[in-house]
Enzyme design. Structure first.
Site, mmCIF file in Angstrom:
data_model
loop_
_atom_site.group_PDB
_atom_site.id
_atom_site.type_symbol
_atom_site.label_atom_id
_atom_site.label_comp_id
_atom_site.label_asym_id
_atom_site.label_seq_id
_atom_site.Cartn_x
_atom_site.Cartn_y
_atom_site.Cartn_z
ATOM 1 N N GLY A 14 0.690 -1.195 -0.024
ATOM 2 C CA GLY A 14 -0.055 -0.037 -0.046
ATOM 3 C C GLY A 14 0.830 1.423 0.011
ATOM 4 O O GLY A 14 0.394 2.446 0.414
ATOM 5 N N THR A 15 1.803 1.303 -0.406
ATOM 6 C CA THR A 15 2.723 2.656 -0.771
ATOM 7 C C THR A 15 2.219 3.592 -1.384
ATOM 8 O O THR A 15 2.316 4.646 -1.170
ATOM 9 C CB THR A 15 4.231 2.269 -0.713
ATOM 10 O OG1 THR A 15 4.531 1.545 -1.936
ATOM 11 C CG2 THR A 15 4.812 1.359 0.229
ATOM 12 N N LYS A 89 -6.028 -8.976 -7.956
ATOM 13 C CA LYS A 89 -7.131 -9.874 -8.405
ATOM 14 C C LYS A 89 -7.636 -9.217 -9.787
ATOM 15 O O LYS A 89 -7.779 -8.065 -9.831
ATOM 16 C CB LYS A 89 -8.190 -9.627 -7.189
ATOM 17 C CG LYS A 89 -9.132 -10.830 -7.090
ATOM 18 C CD LYS A 89 -10.402 -10.563 -6.006
ATOM 19 C CE LYS A 89 -11.372 -11.674 -6.160
ATOM 20 N NZ LYS A 89 -10.702 -12.624 -4.902
ATOM 21 N N HIS A 107 0.961 0.133 -13.386
ATOM 22 C CA HIS A 107 1.725 -0.895 -13.627
ATOM 23 C C HIS A 107 3.126 -0.445 -13.827
ATOM 24 O O HIS A 107 3.562 0.545 -14.257
ATOM 25 C CB HIS A 107 1.025 -1.360 -15.297
ATOM 26 C CG HIS A 107 1.995 -2.521 -15.284
ATOM 27 N ND1 HIS A 107 1.758 -4.045 -15.054
ATOM 28 C CD2 HIS A 107 3.117 -2.853 -16.453
ATOM 29 C CE1 HIS A 107 2.615 -4.923 -15.458
ATOM 30 N NE2 HIS A 107 2.959 -4.245 -16.262
HETATM 31 C C1 GRF Z 1 3.604 -1.247 -7.555
HETATM 32 O O1 GRF Z 1 4.804 -1.490 -8.007
HETATM 33 C C2 GRF Z 1 2.477 -1.258 -8.710
HETATM 34 O O2 GRF Z 1 3.196 -0.871 -9.989
HETATM 35 C C3 GRF Z 1 2.098 -2.666 -8.790
HETATM 36 O O3 GRF Z 1 1.963 -3.069 -7.466
HETATM 37 C C4 GRF Z 1 2.994 -2.456 -6.769
HETATM 38 C C5 GRF Z 1 2.076 -2.056 -5.750
HETATM 39 O O4 GRF Z 1 2.893 -1.538 -4.448
HETATM 40 N N1 GRF Z 1 0.810 -2.979 -9.503
HETATM 41 P P1 GRF Z 1 2.451 -1.025 -3.251
HETATM 42 O O5 GRF Z 1 1.232 -1.829 -2.728
HETATM 43 O O6 GRF Z 1 1.760 0.628 -3.758
HETATM 44 O O7 GRF Z 1 3.457 -0.713 -2.408
#
Ligand code: GRF
Length: 187
Positions: A14-15, A89, A107
């Protein structure tokens, strides 16, 4: 400014969620995060919903029940934008049609290159000189919808999966909020 209601879907750390929440506290940012949805009760990112007192729902249900419950809540709350941020999902065609043009995703590659999983490993294996991240609208095909914004990262010879991920994620935080601003500034 009247802010639009938005929600963020997560599955893990969730960063990106943390960064969007933090930007959304700015008076001029076009959305308020009114809900955090997780398909994983143990997702670390839920801590940010709690920290900022944002309602959250974590459902480990099957796809049908998950989507049925979530669709009902999103409609009740009049959510106008769904931000997928590390949401693992795949949403059903029905769900995507229900919120057509209102779902965006981030992405970790320069789409249309490197769709799918393990992008950092594949990019390094192919000895690319650049990679980056893309924020795009979600359509019925994986990592495919209209691109809103891309940010580029230079790959160093010394980079490994961890260092590259860190560099790309740093750009992701900027890209996601820029993309949200862009969507609402163009009407
Ligand atoms: C990110 O690198 C995003 O591009 C991918 O999943 C990761 C999620 O990271 N779809 P976070 O959970 O926001 O830290």
């Amino acid at each position: 400014m009247v802010k639009k209601k938005a929600c963020v879907f997560i599955s893990g750390s969730g960063t990106n969620l943390r960064s969007i929440i933090s930007n959304s506290r700015d008076y001029n940012f076009p959305i308020n995060i009114c809900l955090v949805v997780s398909n994983n009760k143990k997702a670390k990112g839920i801590i940010y919903a709690k920290k900022f007192s944002i309602p959250h729902m974590s459902l480990s249900a099957n796809k049908y029940d998950f989507e049925k419950t979530v669709i009902k809540t999103l409609n009740e709350k009049k959510i106008k934008l769904i931000c997928l941020a590390g949401f693992m999902k795949i949403l059903s065609k029905k769900f995507i049609r229900e919120f057509k043009g209102e779902i965006i995703n981030i992405h970790p590659s320069l789409l249309p290159m490197y769709k799918g999983l393990n992008t950092f490993q594949r990019v390094l294996k192919s000895k690319e000189k650049f990679t980056g991240c893309t924020v795009h609208f979600v359509d019925e095909k994986l990592d495919n919808g209209k691109i809103i914004i891309k940010k580029r990262v230079i790959i160093d010879k010394k980079d490994n999966v961890d260092t590259l991920k860190k560099k790309v994620q740093f750009q992701e935080y900027k890209a996601y909020s820029s993309a949200i601003r862009k969507i609402f500034s163009s009407g």
